[in-house]
Scaffold this active site. Structure first.
Site, PDB file in Angstrom:
ATOM      1  CB  SER A  42     -10.061 -13.951   1.657  1.00  0.00           C
ATOM      2  OG  SER A  42     -11.140 -14.018   2.542  1.00  0.00           O
ATOM      3  CB  ALA A  43      -4.688 -14.171   0.678  1.00  0.00           C
ATOM      4  CB  ILE A  44      -9.148 -12.092  -2.579  1.00  0.00           C
ATOM      5  CG1 ILE A  44      -9.572 -13.420  -1.948  1.00  0.00           C
ATOM      6  CG2 ILE A  44      -9.608 -11.973  -4.039  1.00  0.00           C
ATOM      7  CD1 ILE A  44      -8.998 -14.643  -2.550  1.00  0.00           C
ATOM      8  CG  HIS A  53     -11.599  -8.312  -3.532  1.00  0.00           C
ATOM      9  ND1 HIS A  53     -12.347  -9.454  -3.632  1.00  0.00           N
ATOM     10  CD2 HIS A  53     -11.259  -8.210  -2.217  1.00  0.00           C
ATOM     11  CE1 HIS A  53     -12.471 -10.017  -2.430  1.00  0.00           C
ATOM     12  NE2 HIS A  53     -11.817  -9.276  -1.557  1.00  0.00           N
ATOM     13  CB  VAL A  93       0.838   4.709  20.095  1.00  0.00           C
ATOM     14  CG1 VAL A  93       0.400   6.143  20.368  1.00  0.00           C
ATOM     15  CG2 VAL A  93       1.949   4.662  19.053  1.00  0.00           C
ATOM     16  CB  SER A 145      -7.695  -5.247  -3.193  1.00  0.00           C
ATOM     17  OG  SER A 145      -8.234  -6.434  -2.700  1.00  0.00           O
ATOM     18  CB  CYS A 205       5.289 -30.138   5.781  1.00  0.00           C
ATOM     19  SG  CYS A 205       4.912 -31.274   7.104  1.00  0.00           S
ATOM     20  CB  CYS A 252       3.566 -32.092  10.800  1.00  0.00           C
ATOM     21  SG  CYS A 252       5.041 -31.074  10.898  1.00  0.00           S
ATOM     22  CB  CYS A 283      10.090 -27.908  10.921  1.00  0.00           C
ATOM     23  SG  CYS A 283       8.502 -27.044  10.749  1.00  0.00           S
TER      24      CYS A 283
HETATM   25  C1  LIG Z   1     -11.788 -12.101   7.467  1.00  0.00           C
HETATM   26  C2  LIG Z   1     -11.142 -11.065   6.620  1.00  0.00           C
HETATM   27  C3  LIG Z   1     -10.961 -11.286   5.262  1.00  0.00           C
HETATM   28  C4  LIG Z   1     -10.391 -10.315   4.459  1.00  0.00           C
HETATM   29  N1  LIG Z   1     -10.113 -10.602   3.168  1.00  0.00           N
HETATM   30  C5  LIG Z   1      -9.596  -9.653   2.358  1.00  0.00           C
HETATM   31  C6  LIG Z   1      -9.293  -9.936   1.012  1.00  0.00           C
HETATM   32  O1  LIG Z   1      -9.401 -11.074   0.574  1.00  0.00           O
HETATM   33  N2  LIG Z   1      -8.894  -8.921   0.226  1.00  0.00           N
HETATM   34  C7  LIG Z   1      -8.747  -7.655   0.691  1.00  0.00           C
HETATM   35  O2  LIG Z   1      -8.431  -6.771  -0.090  1.00  0.00           O
HETATM   36  N3  LIG Z   1      -8.922  -7.373   2.002  1.00  0.00           N
HETATM   37  C8  LIG Z   1      -9.337  -8.352   2.831  1.00  0.00           C
HETATM   38  N4  LIG Z   1      -9.530  -8.098   4.157  1.00  0.00           N
HETATM   39  C9  LIG Z   1      -9.170  -6.791   4.670  1.00  0.00           C
HETATM   40  C10 LIG Z   1      -7.662  -6.668   4.888  1.00  0.00           C
HETATM   41  O3  LIG Z   1      -7.157  -7.812   5.539  1.00  0.00           O
HETATM   42  C11 LIG Z   1      -7.420  -5.426   5.722  1.00  0.00           C
HETATM   43  O4  LIG Z   1      -7.994  -4.331   5.038  1.00  0.00           O
HETATM   44  C12 LIG Z   1      -5.958  -5.111   5.957  1.00  0.00           C
HETATM   45  O5  LIG Z   1      -5.242  -6.236   6.391  1.00  0.00           O
HETATM   46  C13 LIG Z   1      -5.884  -4.002   6.985  1.00  0.00           C
HETATM   47  O6  LIG Z   1      -4.566  -3.711   7.238  1.00  0.00           O
HETATM   48  P1  LIG Z   1      -4.177  -2.685   8.383  1.00  0.00           P
HETATM   49  O7  LIG Z   1      -2.726  -2.448   8.227  1.00  0.00           O
HETATM   50  O8  LIG Z   1      -5.093  -1.514   8.318  1.00  0.00           O
HETATM   51  O9  LIG Z   1      -4.547  -3.429   9.739  1.00  0.00           O
HETATM   52  P2  LIG Z   1      -3.710  -4.469  10.611  1.00  0.00           P
HETATM   53  O10 LIG Z   1      -3.072  -5.495   9.778  1.00  0.00           O
HETATM   54  O11 LIG Z   1      -4.610  -4.928  11.681  1.00  0.00           O
HETATM   55  O12 LIG Z   1      -2.548  -3.585  11.209  1.00  0.00           O
HETATM   56  C14 LIG Z   1      -2.755  -2.665  12.259  1.00  0.00           C
HETATM   57  C15 LIG Z   1      -1.551  -2.752  13.167  1.00  0.00           C
HETATM   58  O13 LIG Z   1      -1.609  -1.735  14.143  1.00  0.00           O
HETATM   59  C16 LIG Z   1      -1.056  -2.245  15.338  1.00  0.00           C
HETATM   60  N5  LIG Z   1      -1.514  -1.397  16.446  1.00  0.00           N
HETATM   61  C17 LIG Z   1      -2.778  -1.282  16.933  1.00  0.00           C
HETATM   62  N6  LIG Z   1      -2.803  -0.417  17.958  1.00  0.00           N
HETATM   63  C18 LIG Z   1      -1.541   0.048  18.125  1.00  0.00           C
HETATM   64  C19 LIG Z   1      -0.934   0.968  19.031  1.00  0.00           C
HETATM   65  N7  LIG Z   1      -1.629   1.596  19.983  1.00  0.00           N
HETATM   66  N8  LIG Z   1       0.401   1.178  18.928  1.00  0.00           N
HETATM   67  C20 LIG Z   1       1.135   0.552  17.974  1.00  0.00           C
HETATM   68  N9  LIG Z   1       0.610  -0.335  17.096  1.00  0.00           N
HETATM   69  C21 LIG Z   1      -0.712  -0.581  17.162  1.00  0.00           C
HETATM   70  C22 LIG Z   1      -1.601  -3.660  15.381  1.00  0.00           C
HETATM   71  O14 LIG Z   1      -0.875  -4.495  16.254  1.00  0.00           O
HETATM   72  C23 LIG Z   1      -1.494  -4.079  13.921  1.00  0.00           C
HETATM   73  O15 LIG Z   1      -0.279  -4.727  13.634  1.00  0.00           O
HETATM   74  C24 LIG Z   1     -10.040  -9.070   5.008  1.00  0.00           C
HETATM   75  C25 LIG Z   1     -10.171  -8.861   6.378  1.00  0.00           C
HETATM   76  C26 LIG Z   1     -10.681  -9.870   7.181  1.00  0.00           C
HETATM   77  C27 LIG Z   1     -10.753  -9.685   8.638  1.00  0.00           C
HETATM   78  O1  LIG Z   2     -16.500 -10.689   3.787  1.00  0.00           O
HETATM   79  P1  LIG Z   2     -15.882  -9.384   3.333  1.00  0.00           P
HETATM   80  O2  LIG Z   2     -16.734  -8.602   2.422  1.00  0.00           O
HETATM   81  O3  LIG Z   2     -15.328  -8.612   4.470  1.00  0.00           O
HETATM   82  O4  LIG Z   2     -14.663  -9.797   2.392  1.00  0.00           O
HETATM   83  C1  LIG Z   2     -13.604 -10.507   2.882  1.00  0.00           C
HETATM   84  C2  LIG Z   2     -12.730 -10.939   1.723  1.00  0.00           C
HETATM   85  O5  LIG Z   2     -12.332  -9.866   0.952  1.00  0.00           O
HETATM   86  C3  LIG Z   2     -13.329 -11.971   0.881  1.00  0.00           C
HETATM   87  O6  LIG Z   2     -13.406 -13.128   1.602  1.00  0.00           O
HETATM   88  S1  FES Z   3       5.333 -28.040   8.905  1.00  0.00           S
HETATM   89 FE1  FES Z   3       5.733 -30.150   8.976  1.00  0.00          FE
HETATM   90  S2  FES Z   3       7.895 -30.279   8.987  1.00  0.00           S
HETATM   91 FE2  FES Z   3       7.470 -28.186   8.894  1.00  0.00          FE
END
Ligand SMILES: Cc1cc2nc3c(=O)[nH]c(=O)nc-3n(C[C@H](O)[C@H](O)[C@H](O)COP(=O)(O)OP(=O)(O)OC[C@H]3O[C@@H](n4cnc5c(N)ncnc54)[C@H](O)[C@@H]3O)c2cc1C
Ligand SMILES: O=P(O)(O)OC[C@H](O)CO
Ligand code: FES
Length: 495
Positions: free
Chosen positions: A46-48, A50, A173, A343, A403, A438, A443
């Protein structure tokens, strides 16, 4: 090769840890199984940022969220990443929900969150005219922000490499052992590396990595969340992040502007088995339609430009697992990082650095540490600045994505930076061609051609994303715009 620290996973957590460790005199490997950084959950959320009232007092989530939120202005400035504090509202549509809103306010106060206020109906509607008439009140959190999550992750990895870290892509890994105080890490490409410390930041696969080496087993369940992305012309429908009252398994469906002026609606929450299960489903999408209209009026569903899904990495305890393994010295888990992981990321990274500092005594700061070089965002410049940029490099005057108004100069820069783009999706996530209305229909072929030219490979070798996602299969008879025509084998799009 032998390193001080190996970080497994180049999502926002692993990239942040690598970047913060790169401030010190350490050799660092950032190991990623995919063809690019930010290819897991960090690209699909969600890119928030919090405010920090959601998590219960005393949890790791509460601690790191509150601290991480406060660090965001500095970090995004250092990395030249888009971040806006737009505030959030948790909307109550009946008296029962209003009780929940008050509970969240009190929890926020316990978590030391500033800028919280319980608003009545008039106050909510003054801030957000498009909130449904059913609203009875809301929790306003002034410190809530929105960020570019893949831009942040990419900038972190780039800046880690700027400061000496080694990024290993396409390097899964597959085995991990420890002998005589040294970790031996076997990668899918056959390489073996050694490290004194290992940070497990493998997202939904963090259980797999932990369970390779530790008898203190963990389990990570993928919980899917699906989204709609709307055209930029709908970006002004809401001014802040509009949450519903949370449920047992999540914060509910939100409606929010993005840092680039689109609107985002989602997510749902569904526990699944497949750690690669990022498909969107008809059921999920209709659930989002139904739920989002509970808080927000006039959502123009005919202006959806794409949909996507991400996977929360849910640990069975429900909280983040951030600690050294109980049975493997030097192996540090950063697992179960579901929301609010994005966050919390700056504070988690700082904490991991503190853990390493306790192990490596007299660790010295690198005098040569540099912040990330700024990006030129051509369309954000005024006319005089644009002319100056074009005078230095005429490729900035050649608009490739109509775009999003992205120039050739910006694309070339994204390819040649450290941790630079190697795929069409990699360019899209760095500088946005393909993110527009698009979805790259116009592009995309031009981006592919620029990638091939700059990387000095044939267009057939350019991938959309991971291995096997070639876009072109071979030359066809007719000549096209670029002097040659190619058969297209895939035209997938994603935000
Ligand atoms: C629907 C949704 C909404 C969310 N919204 C929010 C929000 O609004 N605000 C917020 O604070 N948080 C939010 N989160 C949580 C947030 O996105 C995650 O906490 C965060 O992105 C986790 O980052 P990460 O680096 O732990 O995981 P990831 O981004 O998944 O990175 C893990 C990496 O490890 C790599 N990897 C896995 N296994 C191996 C291996 N064996 N060898 C090498 N590489 C490996 C993967 O390819 C991946 O690139 C949301 C999550 C979801 C799913
Ligand atoms: O639905 P949650 O609680 O995993 O939260 C995801 C984001 O942070 C808010 O959409
Ligand atoms: S996304 Fe439409 S021209 Fe790039």
């Amino acid at each position: 090769m032998s390193y001080d620290v190996a970080v497994i996973g180049a999502g926002v957590i692993g990239s942040f840890v690598a970047r913060e460790l790169s401030r010190y005199d350490l050799s660092i490997a950032l190991i990623e199984k995919d063809s690019d950084v930010a290819n897991g959950t960090s690209k699909a959320n969600s890119a928030i940022v919090h405010a920090g009232y959601d998590a219960e007092e005393g949890t790791q989530k509460a601690k790191f969220n509150a601290k991480g939120n406060q660090m965001y202005d500095r970090v995004c400035k250092e990395l030249d990443v888009p971040f806006k504090r737009i505030g959030s509202l948790v909307i109550a549509t009946n008296e029962e929900e209003m009780e929940h809103v008050k509970m969240l306010y009190n929890r926020g106060i316990k978590n030391d969150i500033e800028g919280l206020k319980v608003l009545n109906q008039q106050e909510v509607r003054a801030l957000e005219p498009n909130i449904d008439e059913q609203v009875v009140g809301a929790l306003h959190a002034a410190t809530c922000g929105i960020v570019g999550p893949f831009e942040l992750t990419i900038a972190l990895a780039e800046n880690a490499v700027d400061n000496g870290a080694e990024l290993m892509l396409n390097s899964e890994v597959i085995n991990l052992t420890r002998e005589d105080g040294v970790f031996n890490i076997l990668l899918s490409n056959g390489k073996r590396i050694e490290a004194k410390y290992v940070i497990n930041a493998a997202g939904v696969y963090a259980d797999k990595i932990n369970n390779l080496i530790s008898n203190d087993k963990i389990e990570i369940i993928p919980r899917r969340g699906e989204y709609f992305v709307f055209d930029k012309e709908t970006g002004g429908l809401v001014n802040s992040v509009i949450f519903q009252c949370p449920t047992e398994i999540g914060k509910g469906v939100l409606v929010t502007p993005t840092v680039h002026g689109n609107m985002l609606v989602g997510p749902n929450a569904e526990n699944i088995q497949d750690k690669e299960g990022i498909d969107t489903t008809p059921e999920g999408i209709s659930f989002l339609r139904e739920k989002s209209t509970k808080t927000t009026k006039k959502i123009p569903f005919n202006k959806v430009i794409t949909s996507f899904a991400g996977l929360r990495a849910v640990a069975t305890s429900g909280d983040f697992i951030i600690r050294e393994s109980s049975d493997v010295e030097g192996f540090i888990n950063v697992a179960g990082i579901q929301s609010p992981g994005l966050s919390s990321a700056p504070a988690i990274a700082e904490h991991i650095v503190d853990m390493i500092k306790k192990k490596v005594l007299n660790l010295k700061e690198r005098e040569t540490f540099v912040n990330r070089r700024e990006q030129i965002r051509f369309m954000e410049l005024n006319d005089t600045e644009k002319q100056e940029v074009i005078n230095k490099d005429k490729r900035y005057g050649n608009i490739i994505c109509r775009c999003e108004w992205i120039s050739e100069g910006e694309i070339v820069d994204a390819i040649h930076r450290n941790a630079g783009a190697r795929t069409v999706d990699g360019v899209k996530r760095r500088v946005r061609p393909g993110m527009g209305r698009c979805q790259g229909g116009f592009c995309g072929p031009r981006v592919l051609e620029i990638l091939a030219r700059e990387l000095n490979v044939s267009p057939q070798e350019i991938l959309k994303s991971n291995e096997g996602s070639n876009i072109l299969s071979g030359e066809s008879k007719d000549n096209n715009l670029y002097g040659k025509a190619y058969e297209q084998v895939a035209a997938n799009t994603e935000e």
